[in-house]
Write an enzyme that holds these catalytic residues in place. Sequence first.
Site, PDB file in Angstrom:
ATOM      1  N   GLU A  58       7.751  -2.447  -9.033  1.00  0.00           N
ATOM      2  CA  GLU A  58       7.543  -3.869  -9.297  1.00  0.00           C
ATOM      3  C   GLU A  58       8.686  -4.462 -10.103  1.00  0.00           C
ATOM      4  OE1 GLU A  58       3.875  -4.297  -7.198  1.00  0.00           O
ATOM      5  OE2 GLU A  58       5.390  -5.688  -7.930  1.00  0.00           O
ATOM      6  N   ASP A  61       4.613   0.626   3.583  1.00  0.00           N
ATOM      7  CA  ASP A  61       5.232  -0.533   4.224  1.00  0.00           C
ATOM      8  C   ASP A  61       6.728  -0.730   4.017  1.00  0.00           C
ATOM      9  OD1 ASP A  61       4.753  -1.118   1.550  1.00  0.00           O
ATOM     10  OD2 ASP A  61       3.508  -2.870   1.918  1.00  0.00           O
ATOM     11  N   GLU A  98      -7.709  -9.197   3.091  1.00  0.00           N
ATOM     12  CA  GLU A  98      -6.824  -8.128   2.624  1.00  0.00           C
ATOM     13  C   GLU A  98      -6.702  -7.011   3.657  1.00  0.00           C
ATOM     14  OE1 GLU A  98      -4.339  -6.161  -0.324  1.00  0.00           O
ATOM     15  OE2 GLU A  98      -4.900  -8.225   0.200  1.00  0.00           O
ATOM     16  N   GLU A 107       2.866 -11.913   3.815  1.00  0.00           N
ATOM     17  CA  GLU A 107       3.359 -11.104   4.933  1.00  0.00           C
ATOM     18  C   GLU A 107       3.208 -11.777   6.292  1.00  0.00           C
ATOM     19  OE1 GLU A 107       2.935  -8.778   1.429  1.00  0.00           O
ATOM     20  OE2 GLU A 107       1.355  -9.883   2.512  1.00  0.00           O
TER      21      GLU A 107
END
Length: 630
Positions: free
Chosen positions: A259, A390, A499, A524
Amino acid sequence: MLMRKVPGFVPASPWGLRLPQKFLFLLFLSGLVTLCFGALFLLPHSSRLKRLFLAPRTQQPGLEVVAEIAGHAPAHEQEPPPNPAPAVPAPGEDDPSSRASPRRRKGGLRRTRPTGPREEATAARGNSIPASRPGDEGVSFRFDFNAFRSRLRHPVLGMRADESQEPQSRVRAQREKVKEMMQFAWQSYKRYAMGKNELRPLTKDGYEGNMFGGLSGATVIDSLDTLYLMELKEEFQEAKAWVEENFHLNVSGEASLFEVNIRYIGGLLSAFYLTGEEVFRIKAIRLGEKLLPAFNTPTGIPKGVVSFKSGSWGWATAGSSSILAEFGSLHLEFLHLTELSGNQVFAEKVRNIRKVLRKIEKPFGLYPNFLSPVSGNWVQHHVSVGGLGDSFYEYLIKSWLMSGKTDMEAKNMYYEALEAIETYLLNVSPGGLTYIAEWRGGILDHKMGHLACFSGGMIALGAEDAKEEKRVHYRELAAQITKTCHESYARSDTKLGPEAFWFNSGREAVATQLSESYYILRPEVVESYMYLWRQTHNPIYREWGWEVVLALEKYCRTEAGFSGIQDVYSSTPSHDNKQQSFFLAETLKYLYLLFSEDDLLSLEDWVFNTEAHPLPVNHSDSSGRAWGRH
C-alpha cells in the site's frame, strides 16, 4: 607584533629576538596555521566550509533540474541549489516545446553517473530535503527533466483545443461533471480531514487507519496527479504545499509494503514526472529507502509488512507467507526509484523477485497467491486473478510496455501466465458470460471479484504485442470479460457492482450473500472501460461509464464527500462512511480519461501503476540496466 620584554633578555635584532629564536617562532606559527586550515577539510560535516575556499564545480549544460542526494545531513544544514530548476508548466500549461508536434523522436529517461563525495541534497525550488542512501556516504545525482519531457511523444495534457471555441458537446459536459466530482471530493477532504489519510464524510472527520505505519496524507498524495491532469490548479497547489510542509517520514509504525508503494511512492513519482518539482522526487526516494528492510529475508522475497522503527533493518514477522499481488507489484515503482536516484539497489531488489519466480516450479504454469519468503516455496495452491494475485499479472505486461518493449522476461512471463489462466481458469456461463474463476488445488470457485475486473483492460492493453494469431482473440476476450463486469453492475438495484459475484445455481454475475454485496468506490470496472475505449472507440464504453457516474452521484454522494455503500442490491443503501483515497486516485481519474481525448496521458508515453499513478515509458535508446533489458 609586540613582545613583552623578559628580564635579562638582550635583543639581538630590531624584533627583540635572536635568530634561532625567530626561526623557531616562525616554524611554530606556520605549523599552527597549517593545522587550522587542515581542520577545515578534515573535520566531519565540513563541506560548507570547503565552499568558502574552493571554487564551485562547473555545471554541465542542459541539466536544469539538479538534486544532489546526500548522506544524512539535517535539513537546517542545507543550502539553495547551485542551479535552480526551470519553470515547470502549471496544470494546463504544457511546455511550449512539447506542443510542436504530437509525435516525438525516440529518447527518454537518462541517468547521469553519480559524482562527488558526500554532497547535501538540494531541491530545485529552494526546498532542501535530504535524500540519503543506506550504507552509502552520499552520491550526487542529476536528472535532466527537460530532456525527459522533450522525448515524450505527446504533450502531457494532450493537444487541447481552445475550449472557448469547442462546441458544448455531450462528452465535454460529461468530462466537466467528473471534474466537478473530483473538486467536491477534494474540498470535502480538505475541509474535514486535511492531512489525515482518508475522509469520513458522514461524521465529517478524518481517518488514519493502521496500514501506513504512521504516514499521513494518503488522500493528498493519491490526489496530486488527478488534480494536475484535471487542471485544478488551486487545489494542486494546496496539495503540493501540504507535501512540502507537512509530509514527514520520521514515523515508526509497521506499514503495508504494497500500500505504501502503490499509493505514496507511486503518487510522488508521478507528481514529479508531471511537474518536475524536486520535493516529490526526493520524498519518493527517501520513502523508498524506508521500505528496503522488508527485503531482508533468506530469499529476498519481501514480507508484506515493514517496520519503520528507526535503525530497524529486520522485517516484520506477522504471517508466514508473502502475497503474490503484493511482492509482485513493486517493479514499476522501484525501477523508477533507481532511475531518479542512480541507486541500483531498488532495481536489484525487484530483479531478484523475478529471478526467484522464474526458478520455482509453477503448478500447470499458474502462480499461486502465497509464497514463503524463507523457503521460496508456494504455501498453498490458491490461484486468483482477483484479490491476492491481480496486480502481479498487470505489472508483467506493464513492465514490458514501460521498458519501451525491451523487457523480454516480463513479456514472456505475462503471455505464459495468460495462456495458463485461459486453460485452467477461464469459463463461459450458461448465459454466455465469460469470467475468470478462482482455482484451489484443481477445484474451481465459480466466482469473480470486483478486483478481477481490471483484467479486461489488461488483456486489451497486451493484445497488440501477442502472437499475431492471438491478437484478435485477446481483443475479443478483453471485451467479453469487460461485458461480464458491466453485467455485475447492471443487475444490481444501484447500478454499482458488488465486491464479488458468482455463477452457479442459475444465478449469474450477482453476489450470493450480504458480505459480498458492498461497493467501496472501487475503480476496476471503469478502468477496463477506459482501456477498451482507447483500443476500440466503441461508444458503449462511454455509455457504461456515464451510468457509473450517475450511480455514484445518486447513491454515494453525501453532504460532505463520497462514501461507499453496504448493499448494492438495496435502493436505499447504507453508507460505510469512508471516502477511499483510491476513489480520487483511480475511479475519478479513469472516468475523466474515458471522456477525454486519447493523447491526454497517452498510452504511448505512460503506464499506470495499480493505483492509477502514471509513470513514463522509457523511450531512450541508451537505457541503463534498471529497465530490465535481456
